[in-house]
Design a protein around this motif. Sequence first.
Motif, PDB file in Angstrom:
ATOM      1  N   UNK A 214       8.944 -13.069 -13.178  1.00  0.00           N
ATOM      2  CA  UNK A 214       8.772 -13.885 -11.974  1.00  0.00           C
ATOM      3  C   UNK A 214       8.189 -13.075 -10.814  1.00  0.00           C
ATOM      4  N   UNK A 215       8.132 -11.751 -10.974  1.00  0.00           N
ATOM      5  CA  UNK A 215       7.510 -10.906  -9.965  1.00  0.00           C
ATOM      6  C   UNK A 215       6.039 -10.642 -10.214  1.00  0.00           C
ATOM      7  N   UNK A 216       5.448 -11.225 -11.253  1.00  0.00           N
ATOM      8  CA  UNK A 216       4.036 -10.992 -11.564  1.00  0.00           C
ATOM      9  C   UNK A 216       3.128 -11.703 -10.564  1.00  0.00           C
ATOM     10  N   UNK A 217       2.041 -11.026 -10.184  1.00  0.00           N
ATOM     11  CA  UNK A 217       1.059 -11.627  -9.293  1.00  0.00           C
ATOM     12  C   UNK A 217       1.393 -11.395  -7.836  1.00  0.00           C
ATOM     13  N   UNK A 218       0.475 -11.839  -6.982  1.00  0.00           N
ATOM     14  CA  UNK A 218       0.641 -11.619  -5.540  1.00  0.00           C
ATOM     15  C   UNK A 218       1.226 -12.830  -4.830  1.00  0.00           C
TER      16      UNK A 218
ATOM     17  N   UNK B 110      -1.636 -15.521 -13.110  1.00  0.00           N
ATOM     18  CA  UNK B 110      -0.820 -16.133 -12.055  1.00  0.00           C
ATOM     19  C   UNK B 110      -1.637 -16.255 -10.776  1.00  0.00           C
ATOM     20  N   UNK B 111      -2.333 -15.179 -10.403  1.00  0.00           N
ATOM     21  CA  UNK B 111      -3.139 -15.204  -9.183  1.00  0.00           C
ATOM     22  C   UNK B 111      -4.288 -16.205  -9.287  1.00  0.00           C
ATOM     23  N   UNK B 112      -4.984 -16.223 -10.424  1.00  0.00           N
ATOM     24  CA  UNK B 112      -6.147 -17.106 -10.586  1.00  0.00           C
ATOM     25  C   UNK B 112      -5.739 -18.579 -10.568  1.00  0.00           C
TER      26      UNK B 112
ATOM     27  N   UNK C  39      -0.319 -24.946 -11.415  1.00  0.00           N
ATOM     28  CA  UNK C  39       0.909 -24.370 -11.933  1.00  0.00           C
ATOM     29  C   UNK C  39       0.608 -23.170 -12.824  1.00  0.00           C
ATOM     30  N   UNK C  40       1.349 -22.090 -12.631  1.00  0.00           N
ATOM     31  CA  UNK C  40       1.311 -20.932 -13.521  1.00  0.00           C
ATOM     32  C   UNK C  40       2.655 -20.870 -14.234  1.00  0.00           C
ATOM     33  N   UNK C  41       2.679 -21.273 -15.485  1.00  0.00           N
ATOM     34  CA  UNK C  41       3.928 -21.313 -16.236  1.00  0.00           C
ATOM     35  C   UNK C  41       4.064 -20.046 -17.065  1.00  0.00           C
TER      36      UNK C  41
END
Length: 299
Positions: free
Chosen positions: A213-217, A172-174, A181-183
Amino acid sequence: MSETLAHRAVCASYADVTEVRASDPAAIDRAWATRIARPTVRGNGRLMIVAADHPARGALSVGDRPTAMNSRTDLLDRLRTALRNPGVDGVLATADILDDLVLLGALDDKVVISSMNRGGLAGASFELDDRMTGYSAAGTAKAGMNGGKMLCRIDLDDPGTLSTLTACAEAVDSLAAAGLMAMVEPFLSRRVDGKVKNDLSADAVIKSIHISQGLGSTSAYTWMKLPVVDEMERVMDATTLPTLLLGGDPQTAPEETFASWAKALALPSVRGLIVGRTLLYPRDEDVAAAVDTAVSLVH
């Protein structure tokens, strides 16, 4: 558009694809570099995407046909039929399939989404330790794609889930750092008689949404890919993220499937469909007709 695609194709046949792969593999990078890209969202803002990333996870069955997806050329024929429909906005797949399609000139003016984690092989003891063995965010960006998709199955009794969550958060971050888009495709899963089963109750899907949906910064570039289940109004109240509905392996009559999609597509945060086997391997084998029906629901 068909004439344009034929003119731009590097390869005219599957034999040509194999020859180019053997004699001039750099042609694949050149084909990606010269492909006509398109923005993810345009027109009415809704998306109709075909998916073909199941084979790379060893999942080759469709319904009661365990070897339905064995033939690569047959799968490519079906994908090209779908992509010729102007209402099909794009495709989700792994590198082997997308590289074939770009050589065949089938990806111009299409949304392209990479499939990232294919390490959770169907039936494996490590199935829920689903690390990134497909596309990376860097590879997705280099090819000029629109984004990447990650499967995020969560089994509270399987320690492999933690590796999957970590890998998805990093992806997600990358992707977000590249403006892509990060799906995220979440499920609450468990083993039943040794096989991984997804819990498709409304409350289980809701819990999976909140975890994933809370994954990543950042969630700025995150979209959801969610199954159509009972009580979709309540399910979709769990997120404000744009969502594409997952078609899944067909288990019901086509009329029932399409009716459930139509009802869910009316919900505000649902932005379209991302469907694979239901459209590519319909019971009556009429791929074009199945795709036409799905397109009419979305657009």
